[in-house]
Design a protein around this motif. Structure first.
Motif, PDB file in Angstrom:
ATOM      1  N   VAL A 162       0.838  -1.206   0.000  1.00  0.00           N
ATOM      2  CA  VAL A 162       0.000   0.000   0.000  1.00  0.00           C
ATOM      3  C   VAL A 162       0.868   1.250   0.000  1.00  0.00           C
ATOM      4  CG1 VAL A 162      -1.849  -1.190   1.229  1.00  0.00           C
ATOM      5  CG2 VAL A 162      -0.123   0.074   2.522  1.00  0.00           C
ATOM      6  N   ASP A 163       0.233   2.370  -0.279  1.00  0.00           N
ATOM      7  CA  ASP A 163       0.901   3.662  -0.224  1.00  0.00           C
ATOM      8  C   ASP A 163       1.164   4.030   1.234  1.00  0.00           C
ATOM      9  OD1 ASP A 163       1.854   6.209  -0.684  1.00  0.00           O
ATOM     10  OD2 ASP A 163      -0.148   7.078  -0.976  1.00  0.00           O
ATOM     11  N   LEU A 164       2.413   4.418   1.531  1.00  0.00           N
ATOM     12  CA  LEU A 164       2.769   4.761   2.910  1.00  0.00           C
ATOM     13  C   LEU A 164       2.581   6.243   3.218  1.00  0.00           C
ATOM     14  CD1 LEU A 164       6.081   2.675   3.180  1.00  0.00           C
ATOM     15  CD2 LEU A 164       3.733   1.965   3.689  1.00  0.00           C
ATOM     16  N   GLY A 165       2.264   7.036   2.197  1.00  0.00           N
ATOM     17  CA  GLY A 165       2.158   8.466   2.400  1.00  0.00           C
ATOM     18  C   GLY A 165       3.467   9.151   2.077  1.00  0.00           C
ATOM     19  N   ASP A 166       3.545  10.448   2.393  1.00  0.00           N
ATOM     20  CA  ASP A 166       4.715  11.248   2.035  1.00  0.00           C
ATOM     21  C   ASP A 166       5.329  11.908   3.271  1.00  0.00           C
ATOM     22  OD1 ASP A 166       6.668  12.694   0.781  1.00  0.00           O
ATOM     23  OD2 ASP A 166       5.311  14.211  -0.027  1.00  0.00           O
ATOM     24  N   PRO A 167       6.279  11.239   3.913  1.00  0.00           N
ATOM     25  CA  PRO A 167       6.909  11.848   5.086  1.00  0.00           C
ATOM     26  C   PRO A 167       7.839  13.005   4.738  1.00  0.00           C
ATOM     27  CG  PRO A 167       7.986   9.784   4.551  1.00  0.00           C
ATOM     28  CD  PRO A 167       6.797   9.880   3.650  1.00  0.00           C
ATOM     29  N   SER A 168       8.256  13.134   3.476  1.00  0.00           N
ATOM     30  CA  SER A 168       9.194  14.187   3.091  1.00  0.00           C
ATOM     31  C   SER A 168       8.594  15.583   3.242  1.00  0.00           C
ATOM     32  CB  SER A 168       9.655  13.989   1.642  1.00  0.00           C
ATOM     33  OG  SER A 168       8.580  14.152   0.736  1.00  0.00           O
ATOM     34  N   SER A 169       7.281  15.673   3.304  1.00  0.00           N
ATOM     35  CA  SER A 169       6.632  16.978   3.429  1.00  0.00           C
ATOM     36  C   SER A 169       6.555  17.465   4.869  1.00  0.00           C
ATOM     37  CB  SER A 169       5.215  16.902   2.844  1.00  0.00           C
ATOM     38  OG  SER A 169       4.416  15.973   3.561  1.00  0.00           O
ATOM     39  N   VAL A 170       7.007  16.615   5.822  1.00  0.00           N
ATOM     40  CA  VAL A 170       6.923  16.970   7.247  1.00  0.00           C
ATOM     41  C   VAL A 170       8.209  17.673   7.681  1.00  0.00           C
ATOM     42  CG1 VAL A 170       6.639  16.079   9.591  1.00  0.00           C
ATOM     43  CG2 VAL A 170       5.437  14.986   7.687  1.00  0.00           C
ATOM     44  N   LEU A 215      -3.157  11.930   8.709  1.00  0.00           N
ATOM     45  CA  LEU A 215      -1.876  12.516   9.093  1.00  0.00           C
ATOM     46  C   LEU A 215      -0.888  12.667   7.939  1.00  0.00           C
ATOM     47  CD1 LEU A 215      -1.349  10.500  12.417  1.00  0.00           C
ATOM     48  CD2 LEU A 215      -2.385  12.766  12.134  1.00  0.00           C
ATOM     49  N   GLY A 216      -1.196  12.074   6.809  1.00  0.00           N
ATOM     50  CA  GLY A 216      -0.321  12.199   5.651  1.00  0.00           C
ATOM     51  C   GLY A 216       0.602  11.018   5.428  1.00  0.00           C
ATOM     52  N   ASN A 217       0.815  10.182   6.453  1.00  0.00           N
ATOM     53  CA  ASN A 217       1.654   8.992   6.294  1.00  0.00           C
ATOM     54  C   ASN A 217       1.379   8.018   7.431  1.00  0.00           C
ATOM     55  OD1 ASN A 217       3.923   9.274   8.517  1.00  0.00           O
ATOM     56  ND2 ASN A 217       3.756  11.301   7.577  1.00  0.00           N
TER      57      ASN A 217
END
Length: 278
Positions: A162-170, A215-217
């Motif tokens: 699955v998609d884990l989200g985008d932690p790079s935006s945090v 939460l985005g990720n």
């Protein structure tokens, strides 16, 4: 004309370098000059050699300097940060192959440990059918319990499906964890079988999907299956054919967030609300 010999001094500016060409006493200075100047002339590309491929930027390069974050969020590799903990309980005779003699009692523990990988790797099929694209057994052990049975424990690392989200935006983020026991209905734990475990894996991932949307990720970093056997007295009060092995599952969720906005207690509360909605 000087002294019966001809000397011509010609200064040519070749590639910005002054070169003196002399014909002196039959010495082929011109040839020497050609050899020396040739080193300044770039060679023509060999048409038979294909052009070098343009390097493609690694989209996960930013994770490389953050080992813990990388192990958690790298989407296409197995790491020690994401695994399913499985457990299997066997009678001593179940360790043996058909027609195989039991080993000496002194070596039974080693024998059980050696057999553990073959007993536990089939659980990977449940992981791949639900939360992962690939799976492998990375750790196993065996121990004897008080009833004289063998308990095998193993860790199955997996690549998320699955998609884990985008932690790079945090910005100013930290890895934050929360754990919850997955609920079940009735007074009796669910039976320890393939269908039940697969449903629990799907249930655990659904919670993580909800966290990611909010939460985005989110990464499902661990699912643990704890197997319990019913006592004979318990089985006597239950319908005939009841599976004596029951299973309980817990899940650990990891997000990358600014701790000033979401701390461990806040995540635990959020997970609890999702797992056990009112």
């Amino acid at each position: 004309m000087i002294g019966g010999r001809t000397s011509f001094v010609i200064f040519l500016l070749i590639l910005g370098l002054p070169v003196v060409v002399l014909n002196y006493g039959g010495l082929n200075v011109g040839g020497w000059i050609s050899e020396q100047t040739a080193q300044y002339i770039p060679e023509a590309p060999d048409p038979a050699v294909p052009e070098a491929e343009i390097a493609v930027a690694d989209p996960f390069q930013w994770l490389n300097d953050r080992p813990a974050l990388r192990d958690t969020f790298i989407p296409n590799e197995m790491t020690g940060a994401r695994y399913v903990q499985v457990e299997k309980i066997l009678n001593p005779e179940e360790l043996l192959l058909a027609g195989e003699q039991a080993p000496d009692a002194a070596f039974l523990e080693l024998y059980a440990a050696a057999r553990a990988p073959a007993q536990l790797i089939p659980y990977c099929s449940e992981v791949v059918a639900t939360i992962g694209t690939s799976c492998d057994l990375v750790y196993s052990q065996a121990r004897e319990n008080r009833e004289g049975k063998w308990v095998m424990d193993g860790r199955l690392a997996y690549v998320p499906a699955v998609d884990l989200g985008d932690p790079s935006s945090v910005e100013n983020g930290q890895l934050i964890n929360a754990r919850a026991t997955l609920p079940y209905s009735g007074d009796l734990r669910p039976p320890n079988d393939t269908e039940t475990r697969a449903a629990m894996l799907t249930q655990a991932q659904a919670v993580c999907d909800t966290l990611r949307d909010q939460l985005g990720n989110c990464v499902l970093t661990r699912v643990s299956f704890d197997v319990h056997e019913l006592w004979i007295t318990d089985l006597e009060a239950l319908p005939a054919g009841t599976n004596p092995q029951r299973v309980e599952a817990s899940a650990e969720y990891t997000v990358y967030a600014d701790p000033m906005q979401l701390d461990a207690n806040g995540l635990a509360t959020l997970v609890s609300e999702i797992v056990n909605p009112e």
